[in-house]
Design an enzyme around this catalytic site. Sequence first.
Site, mmCIF file in Angstrom:
data_model
loop_
_atom_site.group_PDB
_atom_site.id
_atom_site.type_symbol
_atom_site.label_atom_id
_atom_site.label_comp_id
_atom_site.label_asym_id
_atom_site.label_seq_id
_atom_site.Cartn_x
_atom_site.Cartn_y
_atom_site.Cartn_z
ATOM 1 N N LYS A 5 56.958 17.703 7.869
ATOM 2 C CA LYS A 5 55.762 17.884 7.043
ATOM 3 C C LYS A 5 55.758 19.264 6.392
ATOM 4 O O LYS A 5 55.533 19.388 5.187
ATOM 5 C CB LYS A 5 54.484 17.710 7.888
ATOM 6 C CG LYS A 5 54.376 16.361 8.560
ATOM 7 C CD LYS A 5 53.102 16.233 9.361
ATOM 8 C CE LYS A 5 53.001 17.224 10.512
ATOM 9 N NZ LYS A 5 54.043 17.049 11.557
ATOM 10 N N CYS B 190 65.344 7.104 22.023
ATOM 11 C CA CYS B 190 66.254 6.028 21.592
ATOM 12 C C CYS B 190 66.915 6.282 20.238
ATOM 13 O O CYS B 190 67.767 5.511 19.820
ATOM 14 C CB CYS B 190 65.498 4.701 21.546
ATOM 15 S SG CYS B 190 64.365 4.566 20.145
ATOM 16 N N ASP C 208 48.470 23.771 5.526
ATOM 17 C CA ASP C 208 49.317 23.238 6.603
ATOM 18 C C ASP C 208 48.504 23.124 7.892
ATOM 19 O O ASP C 208 47.491 23.788 8.051
ATOM 20 C CB ASP C 208 50.539 24.143 6.815
ATOM 21 C CG ASP C 208 51.670 23.406 7.536
ATOM 22 O OD1 ASP C 208 51.582 22.167 7.699
ATOM 23 O OD2 ASP C 208 52.660 24.068 7.923
ATOM 24 N N GLU C 209 48.959 22.270 8.801
ATOM 25 C CA GLU C 209 48.274 22.033 10.084
ATOM 26 C C GLU C 209 46.810 21.645 9.859
ATOM 27 O O GLU C 209 45.902 22.095 10.567
ATOM 28 C CB GLU C 209 48.369 23.279 10.983
ATOM 29 C CG GLU C 209 49.783 23.750 11.253
ATOM 30 C CD GLU C 209 50.581 22.853 12.207
ATOM 31 O OE1 GLU C 209 50.029 21.846 12.690
ATOM 32 O OE2 GLU C 209 51.759 23.159 12.441
ATOM 33 N N ALA C 210 46.579 20.790 8.869
ATOM 34 C CA ALA C 210 45.225 20.423 8.449
ATOM 35 C C ALA C 210 44.431 19.726 9.548
ATOM 36 O O ALA C 210 43.199 19.754 9.538
ATOM 37 C CB ALA C 210 45.296 19.523 7.218
ATOM 38 N N GLY D 117 52.432 12.611 9.460
ATOM 39 C CA GLY D 117 53.483 12.116 10.345
ATOM 40 C C GLY D 117 53.418 12.851 11.665
ATOM 41 O O GLY D 117 52.552 13.706 11.845
ATOM 42 N N PRO D 118 54.322 12.513 12.606
ATOM 43 C CA PRO D 118 54.306 13.184 13.910
ATOM 44 C C PRO D 118 54.951 14.575 13.842
ATOM 45 O O PRO D 118 55.432 14.979 12.783
ATOM 46 C CB PRO D 118 55.157 12.246 14.775
ATOM 47 C CG PRO D 118 56.144 11.676 13.804
ATOM 48 C CD PRO D 118 55.391 11.510 12.512
ATOM 49 N N MET D 119 54.971 15.264 14.968
ATOM 50 C CA MET D 119 55.656 16.550 15.023
ATOM 51 C C MET D 119 57.140 16.362 14.737
ATOM 52 O O MET D 119 57.716 15.317 15.069
ATOM 53 C CB MET D 119 55.476 17.191 16.405
ATOM 54 C CG MET D 119 54.048 17.680 16.614
ATOM 55 S SD MET D 119 53.857 18.599 18.142
ATOM 56 C CE MET D 119 54.737 20.105 17.737
#
Length: 187
Positions: A17, A144, A84-86, A11-13
């Site tokens: 995650k 939004c 993490d941070e793969a 997913g995004p920042m």
Amino acid sequence: MKTGGVEVVCGPMFSGKTEELIRRLRLARIAKQRIQIFKPVIDNRYENEYITSHADQKFLCTPITDAKKILDQLQDNTRVVGIDEAQFFGEDLIEVCEKLANRGLRVIVAGLDQDYLGQPFGPMPQLLAIADDLLKLKAVCMVCGGEATKSQRIVREKDRVIVGASECYEARCRRCFDPDFSLMTSR
Ligand code: ADP
Ligand code: MG
Ligand code: ZN
């Protein structure tokens, strides 16, 4: 019985995650399974020895320079491997994950599926393909309030990797995402 497998959380920042990775690892620890956690040394946003979520939860981990080091550092009694941070690892992460899962280990991988331009990031696309289990998380769009799947860079900087959190990036939905923003010069 073979119990190994590859679980991917993407997913995004700011989509949670690391929170989700920490949650799964916490449950594994309650089940008395030996865990080991790795992350690339490039992620030095907070401390080097922890994986850290934006909500400030943390878990001790081993920073490594490349994915192959996971095999060197692996202890005999480890049942669960968290990564993490793969997205910052090379393609060799795919082979490492397959190897561990085939040995019967549970591998939980968290990482950005897309970079700041919306392009598939590092080894993540292949990992998504080979995953036994996949979770794609969404964040809240900072423009939004909708469901964000993109990481918008809010500073004008063209390097693929700038390590930073809310001062450099914000979560955006597809409609509010503007990949050209960071490529334009401020003049
Ligand atoms: P990731 O590892 O995906 O970057 P973290 O697990 O570190 O995400 O952080 C998730 C937490 O970030 C959320 O639980 C929430 O408290 C916080 N947060 C900050 N900005 C946002 C946002 N735009 N959308 C969702 N959560 C956000
Ligand atoms: Mg994270
Ligand atoms: Zn939006």
